[in-house]
Write an enzyme that holds these catalytic residues in place. Structure first.
Site, short mmCIF file in Angstrom:
data_model
loop_
_atom_site.label_atom_id
_atom_site.label_comp_id
_atom_site.label_asym_id
_atom_site.label_seq_id
_atom_site.Cartn_x
_atom_site.Cartn_y
_atom_site.Cartn_z
N PRO A 189 10.99 31.00 56.07
CA PRO A 189 12.39 30.53 55.78
C PRO A 189 13.65 31.30 56.47
CG PRO A 189 11.09 30.90 53.73
CD PRO A 189 10.29 31.44 54.70
N GLN A 191 13.09 32.82 59.51
CA GLN A 191 13.16 32.01 60.94
C GLN A 191 13.63 30.82 61.16
OE1 GLN A 191 8.84 32.33 62.64
NE2 GLN A 191 8.54 33.97 61.05
N GLY A 353 41.01 30.74 27.98
CA GLY A 353 40.49 29.48 28.08
C GLY A 353 41.48 28.37 28.21
N CYS A 380 44.92 36.30 26.77
CA CYS A 380 45.67 35.09 27.25
C CYS A 380 45.47 33.82 25.98
CB CYS A 380 44.79 34.45 28.39
SG CYS A 380 45.82 32.94 29.12
N PHE A 381 44.61 32.95 26.36
CA PHE A 381 44.29 32.12 25.08
C PHE A 381 44.09 32.66 23.82
CE2 PHE A 381 41.87 28.20 23.19
CZ PHE A 381 42.98 27.64 22.79
N HIS A 514 45.83 38.87 32.04
CA HIS A 514 44.20 38.98 32.16
C HIS A 514 44.13 40.50 32.67
CE1 HIS A 514 42.69 34.84 31.38
NE2 HIS A 514 43.90 34.48 32.02
N GLU A 516 41.52 42.05 32.83
CA GLU A 516 40.07 42.38 33.58
C GLU A 516 40.17 42.08 34.86
OE1 GLU A 516 40.08 37.65 32.10
OE2 GLU A 516 40.77 39.80 31.53
#
Length: 542
Positions: A189, A191, A353, A380-381, A514, A516
């Protein structure tokens, strides 16, 4: 003069090109080089902003408000270099820019073609905004052979001829699968993938070979011979226990050394990997563990909450504990069976979301965390629904809801049509296109003295990234504060609620932004560090 590294992939998708780019960037940084990392995606969407998380995973947002591929999150987490709008482009945006120029008459009546017009636009993107970098790492999305990716491969092939010798290098990520029935690794694969790449006109300098088993010297020699790559430049990329072991593993196999040699740069100094080793030691030998329930809408797709997942792990690293995540579908979460689903968790998180689906279960999760005195974080939401929950169950406002779900008697959450960003008024309407009409990017937040938020951040003003269309209605602030909710973070003009908390609760906070998106393994976000600490303290009470 910046140097350029082009990362391509073959055989199958999901081989970890983004992770390879991020790890390589980290290793080059440790050797003293300034890096920028970029993603070139072949899909025709202008950006991933309107794509379902089930299709494309999370949308990563930069400080300057670009909606980008989740791989840019890997780039930031591993290098700490803030991504910019100029670090992500799709085929859709490239074609849009070319057609816009055509409509303006910029091509002076000439026939507009993929070569040279589209490829020139791609090259402009690759070479632009790189003055602050020594090495620019560009990941090409998709796999070799995808028809939509051909213009990008042609563009980087042209750059290989146009740049000075040693100014660019090609790294190809491929698969060396293990066939259990034959009990051997197969190199064919790889190659075929390299043959397809060479057929386009690109000869890779380095092969990064993903495999679940060690690649023996004979196999490496065979790959090197068949693919016209030096044997030492065939780099095994074996599975590891944590993605944060990847920089250590890749350095051990010589990836950064071979890359610097391909670019004609000195590779004598050894990078100091002490911080990465210490981090992985914490991951291997935590001093405890906590369980966090994440009540969300896209729990069936791991990449939908990629940054959130990593940020929670970073909070665990900060507290030297393992974080066990229990993903709970919001539609399945109802007050009647909530105790069974979360009876043994130490904290509850409701993430962001869009849309009405799942909101009732998320509100139930907020109620459960508030009444059972479990640490709670709404993002957020999740923050908006925490305000709706307080309005309904603490303030007795039965018609409290969000206009995102349709007209309602008491719009605790509504569509904001005008706001200020860096002294400039931005506007939107309910009828506008979905793409790019949200409050996007970094905005300042003023934090109240004596609040939990101030204790968490250790500051009275912070900057965090946003991605949302709806805001908590400031007109209900006084009414909600009368029943115990505190608006501890506001926009500097006092019009946009950014943080709410519930004094008297062990740990309860909702944030409109957010956090994160700014957490890194070597620099965990303070909000997640504090949230996991609260979960750890709760676990000791059980």
């Amino acid at each position: 003069m910046p140097r350029y590294v082009f990362i391509t992939g073959g055989v199958v998708s999901s081989l970890g090109k983004g992770l390879a780019a991020a790890a390589l960037g980290s290793l080059l940084q440790l050797r003293g080089y300034r890096v920028r990392l970029r993603k070139l995606d072949p899909y025709l969407n202008v950006d991933p902003g309107t794509m379902s998380p089930y299709q494309h995973g999370e949308v990563y947002v930069t400080d300057d408000g670009a909606e980008t591929d989740l791989d840019l999150g890997h780039y930031e987490r591993f290098t700490g270099v803030p991504a910019r709008a100029t670090d992500s482009v799709s085929a859709g945006r490239i074609y849009w820019s070319v057609l816009t120029r055509e409509r303006r008459g910029d091509y002076l009546g000439g026939t507009v073609q993929v070569i040279p017009h589209v490829t020139n636009a791609i090259k402009e993107f690759v070479l632009g905004d790189t003055d602050d970098a020594d090495i620019v790492i560009c990941e090409i999305g998709g796999t070799v052979g995808d028809i939509e990716g051909l213009p990008f491969l042609e563009a980087i092939r042209q750059l290989g001829n146009e740049l000075e010798r040693g100014q660019c290098a090609y790294l190809h990520v491929t698969l060396v699968p293990y066939i259990a029935s034959a009990q051997e690794l197969k190199t064919k694969p790889t190659q075929h993938s390299v043959a397809a790449l060479r057929g386009i006109g690109i000869q890779p300098d380095i092969l990064l070979c993903r495999s679940e088993r060690p690649i023996e010297p004979d196999a490496r020699r065979k790959i090197a011979l068949q693919c016209s790559v030096r044997e030492e430049a065939v780099i095994p990329a074996l599975d590891v226990r944590s993605i944060y072991e990847v920089p250590i593993s890749y350095h051990h196999e010589g990836l950064d050394t071979q890359l610097l040699k391909a670019l004609g740069l000195p590779a004598d100094e050894t990078p100091d990997l002490a911080a990465w080793k210490k981090l992985n030691e914490r991951l291997r030998r935590p001093e405890g563990e906590v369980t966090v329930a994440v009540v969300g809408k896209y729990t069936g797709m791991a990449d939908a909450y990629k940054s959130l997942n990593e940020a929670l792990n970073h909070g665990g690293i900060a507290n030297n504990v393992r974080v066990n995540l229990r993903w709970i579908d919001a539609d399945a979460f109802r007050r009647g069976d909530a105790s069974e689903a979360v009876q043994d968790v130490n904290a509850i998180l409701v993430p962001g979301g869009f849309g009405e689906r799942g909101h009732a279960g998320k509100i139930d999760a907020v109620t459960f965390a508030r009444e059972k005195q479990l640490p709670f974080l709404g993002i957020c939401f999740g923050m908006q629904l925490a305000c709706v929950e307080a309005a309904r169950n603490l303030a007795g406002i039965e018609g409290a809801s969000s206009t995102e779900f349709g007209p309602c008697p008491d719009p605790i959450v509504g569509l904001l049509t005008e706001w200020e960003r860096k002294g400039v008024v931005e506007r939107r309407s309910a009828e506008a296109d979905l793409g790019g009409t949200m409050r996007l990017g970094a905005y300042p937040c003023a934090i109240a003295e004596g609040s939990l938020a101030e204790k968490v951040y250790g500051a009275n003003e912070v900057s965090e990234r946003h991605r949302h269309r709806y805001e908590v209605n400031i007109n209900y602030k006084d009414e909600l504060e009368k029943v115990g909710l505190r608006f501890s973070g506001m926009s500097p003009d006092g019009q946009l609620p950014e943080i709410v908390e519930l004094p008297g609760h062990p740990w309860f906070m909702g944030v409109q932004f957010h956090p994160e998106l700014k957490s890194q393994p070597l620099n965990p976000h303070p909000l997640f560090a504090a949230f996991i600490k609260a979960a750890l303290e709760q676990s000791r009470l059980v």
